[in-house]
Write a protein that holds these residues in place. Structure first.
Motif, PDB file in Angstrom:
ATOM      1  N   VAL B 369       0.826  -1.214   0.000  1.00 24.54           N
ATOM      2  CA  VAL B 369       0.000   0.000   0.000  1.00 24.54           C
ATOM      3  C   VAL B 369       0.862   1.266   0.000  1.00 24.54           C
ATOM      4  O   VAL B 369       0.580   2.202  -0.746  1.00 24.54           O
ATOM      5  CB  VAL B 369      -0.972  -0.013   1.211  1.00 24.54           C
ATOM      6  N   VAL B 370       1.935   1.277   0.798  1.00 21.45           N
ATOM      7  CA  VAL B 370       2.725   2.519   0.888  1.00 21.45           C
ATOM      8  C   VAL B 370       3.640   2.718  -0.321  1.00 21.45           C
ATOM      9  O   VAL B 370       4.220   3.791  -0.477  1.00 21.45           O
ATOM     10  CB  VAL B 370       3.601   2.594   2.174  1.00 21.45           C
ATOM     11  N   SER B 521      -7.413   1.301  -0.965  1.00 24.97           N
ATOM     12  CA  SER B 521      -6.137   0.999  -0.297  1.00 24.97           C
ATOM     13  C   SER B 521      -6.090   1.523   1.139  1.00 24.97           C
ATOM     14  O   SER B 521      -5.464   0.910   1.995  1.00 24.97           O
ATOM     15  CB  SER B 521      -4.967   1.548  -1.107  1.00 24.97           C
ATOM     16  N   GLY B 522      -6.768   2.631   1.396  1.00 26.87           N
ATOM     17  CA  GLY B 522      -6.761   3.184   2.754  1.00 26.87           C
ATOM     18  C   GLY B 522      -7.697   2.466   3.703  1.00 26.87           C
ATOM     19  O   GLY B 522      -7.748   2.786   4.891  1.00 26.87           O
ATOM     20  N   LEU B 525      -6.290  -2.335   4.905  1.00 27.69           N
ATOM     21  CA  LEU B 525      -5.540  -2.789   6.072  1.00 27.69           C
ATOM     22  C   LEU B 525      -6.485  -3.015   7.253  1.00 27.69           C
ATOM     23  O   LEU B 525      -6.403  -4.031   7.948  1.00 27.69           O
ATOM     24  CB  LEU B 525      -4.484  -1.732   6.417  1.00 27.69           C
TER      25      LEU B 525
END
Lengths: 256, 529
Positions: B369-370, B521-522, B525
């Protein structure tokens, strides 16, 4: 989109996150100047990790904006994320890879070519004293080694801003010295480090600026000298966030 | 300690339901579903009561054996065994196995499935009414002891499975389990295909049941027949055997618990790898060309070869197709061409099995993701790692069934349909695993474990992905069916359509999955953590 040389490394505006009834981060405004070594301190559950997660694209905010060197992270992640190097705390890693493979993996995801990846992977393994462990699966690493390999992944693409959540936790003093040298040199060369920590002495020693977070808000921020206000940082921290409510004497714990 | 352990279990369930109200709704649906079947159970009881004693005993043995297989296999094949009371969780409190076992035993026996099975087995026991109260008493005792054995057996199987898959021999153990499973089916398939169902039922099945009634799998269920015949010695030793089996299983469970309390699951065992298989990956089929996708592919290839959670999935994919070939085709005396369904079922099972693929990364997906807006690359790498082994296996199975039927004119249609089903199901999985992910066992955790309630969340996602796949699969299967029923010429159309739609759905699913990945994506997780 062009990044601005004068823009803060990280700029948070009205950043908010709620988990059910709990307001974890409450309209946080914070500017972290480019080229600074910035400490973020706060008690457990203050919202540090949630704030840093939102600031690095790991957690979608309920409201507010994050700018990395002037680029809106959530609107243009393909521009903002390459400028960030991230080391989160308490998350898993792809532990079926070896240490060397994990660094290569991070590098390849960041678009580095094979030869650059190979060179930087070997440099990082040597600099972080992981050469011997490079061929071992990460699942067999100690907590400190896992932290170091995570840091290597954050550094491999030479980001402009490093956001590190508890980078020294569980790391031995020798390795901590190596990490300190790498980070200090990074800041001296114009990079920015944002680091959360519970160790006030470390923050005082390394950081030039600091923010104290409590109950999801910024309680104080500025240069370390300003925030300290003549006292030591730990004393000031306790004043800002409040001491434990009751100093109860655990008489039953006494050995004699 | 019993009250403490039971309290932990109840308190955990209540906290989770308070946090996520939908868990309570799902449990409510489960209870409702179970209640709906009670009239059927009552009907089965009265039907059994009208049968001669030997037929009733045979039926009870069959039910006990099928239930036994279910209790052992379901938790292994469908991740979802409640791990609230995973003994490893008691490590830090310093309790020894002797102290926590009574609590673990009580907690294992006081679950909704056990209570439901107790009701069902109890009703079967009462079907011995016509033979007098003594036979009923023996039946209730026998079925009760059988159920206790099932519960303990499931725990032993899960703990042993976990240990084996976490060991360095996990790969060999998975291959051995698959071979053993298939090996066990071969004699059955041989009998069914060579003698036909009716002969097998008349001779071999009767023999099998009489033998099973002498083992802990069916002794308890068969004991009332002996009691009804006045053979109290026969009833007694069967009950004793069933009780002894429960004691042995409990001892094995306790030994496993004692080990879990002091020995963490084996990790990599200090194994070292010479080559950097991410940077210098060995050439292989379906490896993406671009760096990020190739890196993800290499990571997932390692997972398929060594991660217990993936190995457990791998071991399970052959079960449904093999069972279809070995049991359904001969039992219903189907045309040999029905065996083509094996390749199609395998393709669908493999694809459907990846409907929660992203969640298997657990919180480690932070690194993906990052690293940028990499949704497409991540999904391309992930799904291609599955396709790399699944496509050759599905085609090999299709060819094997063609060798069996010797109808090579069906080859184009079958290959096209198999490729189509695999492509469609993987494409659907690529989207669903990003759109509706649910918590899976994290790396290093019990591969058969799941937090209380995630079974329900998984059920919703499974239902949704199944519905979409079922809606799309006729596009590739119907032309193939027409090639078998109308004209072989449809076979070539089925081949072209299957490959085109399969590749299209695969590419489209991966792309759409990538776009959804970037958009979510945010939130990913938090969804899998």
């Amino acid at each position: 989109m062009v990044t601005s040389a004068l823009a803060p490394a990280l700029s948070l505006r009205a950043l908010t996150k709620r988990f059910g009834d709990t307001l974890a981060v409450d309209r946080v405004d914070l500017d972290i100047p480019a080229g600074s070594f910035y400490g973020v301190v706060g008690p457990n559950g203050a919202g540090k990790t949630t704030t840093l997660s939102m600031a690095t694209g790991l957690l979608q905010p309920d409201a507010g904006t994050v700018h990395v060197l002037g680029v809106d992270l959530w609107a243009a992640p393909e521009v903002a994320k390459p400028m960030l190097g991230v080391l989160p705390d308490g998350l898993h890693t792809f532990d079926r890879l070896t240490g060397a493979e994990l660094i290569s993996y991070a590098a390849r995801l960041r678009g580095l070519d094979r030869e650059t990846t190979r060179r930087r992977r070997d440099d990082l393994l040597a600099a972080l004293d992981l050469e011997g462990a490079g061929r071992t699966l990460v699942m067999d690493y100690s907590a400190g080694m896992t932290k170091k390999i995570g840091l290597a992944c954050a550094l491999v693409h030479a980001p402009r801003v490093l956001v590190l959540d508890e980078p020294f936790e569980a790391v031995d003093p020798v390795s901590a010295g190596a990490i300190r040298r790498i980070l200090t040199s990074f800041v001296e060369s114009g990079g920015t480090v944002v680091m959360s920590s519970h160790v006030m002495a470390l923050v005082e020693r390394l950081c030039d600026r600091v923010a104290v977070v409590g109950a999801g808000r910024i309680l104080a921020d500025g240069s370390v000298m300003e925030v300290r206000g003549g006292a030591d940082l730990e004393q000031r921290f306790v004043e800002l966030v409040g001491d434990v409510r009751e100093h109860r004497d655990l008489t039953w714990l006494r050995q004699s | 300690m019993v009250a403490t352990v039971l309290g932990i279990r109840l308190r955990t369930a209540l906290h989770l339901m308070r946090r996520d109200w939908w868990r309570a709704v799902l449990i409510g649906f489960g209870v409702l579903w179970a209640l709906v079947f009670i009239p059927s159970l009552l009907w089965i009881q009265s039907a059994l009561a009208r049968q001669p004693a030997d037929v009733r005993a045979d039926a009870a043995v069959v039910i006990a054996v099928i239930a036994g297989l279910g209790w052992v296999l379901v938790p292994l094949l469908v991740s979802g065994l409640d791990d609230t009371l995973d003994p490893a969780r008691f490590r830090s409190v310093g309790a020894d196995a002797r102290r926590i076992m009574p609590g673990l035993t009580a907690a294992a026996l006081l679950t909704l499935p056990v209570l439901y099975f107790a009701l069902a087995f109890g009703l079967i026991g009462f079907s011995w009414r016509p033979d007098g109260s003594a036979a009923v008493l023996v039946a209730l005792l026998g079925m009760g002891l059988t159920l206790v054995g099932l519960v303990f057996g499931a725990r032993v199987a899960a703990l042993w499975g976990t240990r084996v898959l976490a060991s360095r021999r996990a790969k060999a153990a998975t291959a051995a389990a698959m071979l053993l499973g298939l090996g066990a089916l071969v004699p059955l398939a041989y009998l069914l295909f060579s003698q036909g169902l009716s002969t097998v039922l008349e001779t071999d099945f009767d023999l099998l049941l009489s033998q099973l009634a002498l083992t802990p799998l069916g002794a308890g269920a068969a004991a009332p027949l002996a009691a009804a015949d006045g053979d109290w010695w026969g009833a007694g030793w069967r009950l004793a055997l069933q009780a002894l089996w429960a004691v042995v299983l409990h001892a094995a469970w306790r030994a496993n618990v004692a080990r879990s309390l002091v020995v963490p699951l084996a990790r990599g065992g200090g194994s070292r790898r010479r080559d950097d298989q991410v940077l210098d990956a060995r050439p292989g089929f379906a490896v993406p060309a671009d760096g990020p996708a190739a890196a993800v592919h290499a990571r997932l290839r390692r997972a398929w070869l060594s991660d217990p959670r993936y190995l457990a999935s791998l071991a399970g994919v052959l079960l449904l197709p093999s069972a279809f070939f070995v049991l359904v085709v001969p039992v219903f005396d189907l045309d040999p061409r029905w065996s083509y369904a094996v390749a199609l079922l395998l393709a669908a099972t493999v694809g459907w099995g990846r409907h929660n693929d992203v969640a298997f990364d657990s919180t480690a997906l932070w690194l993906d993701v990052v690293s940028g807006r990499l949704g497409r690359a991540v999904m391309r790498g992930r799904i291609s790692a599955t396709a790399a082994w699944a496509l050759p296996v599905v085609i090999a199975v299709a060819l094997a069934t063609l060798v069996w039927t010797r109808s090579w004119q069906d080859a184009p249609g079958l290959i096209g349909a198999a490729v189509g089903v695999l492509g469609v199901s993987l494409g659907v999985a690529a989207v669903s695993s990003v759109l509706v992910p649910y918590r899976a066992p994290a790396p290093g955790q019990n591969p058969f474990g799941a937090e209380t309630g995630t079974v329900g969340a998984g059920f919703v996602a499974q239902l949704a992905s199944s519905a979409v796949a079922i809606g799309l699969l006729p596009l590739v299967v119907i032309p193939f069916v027409l090639s078998l029923t109308v004209s072989p010429l449809w076979g070539w159309l089925a081949c072209a359509l299957g490959i085109a739609i399969g590749v299209g759905a695969y590419v489209g699913g991966v792309r759409l999955g990538g776009i959804v990945y970037d958009r979510r994506s945010g939130r990913l997780l938090a969804a899998v953590a």
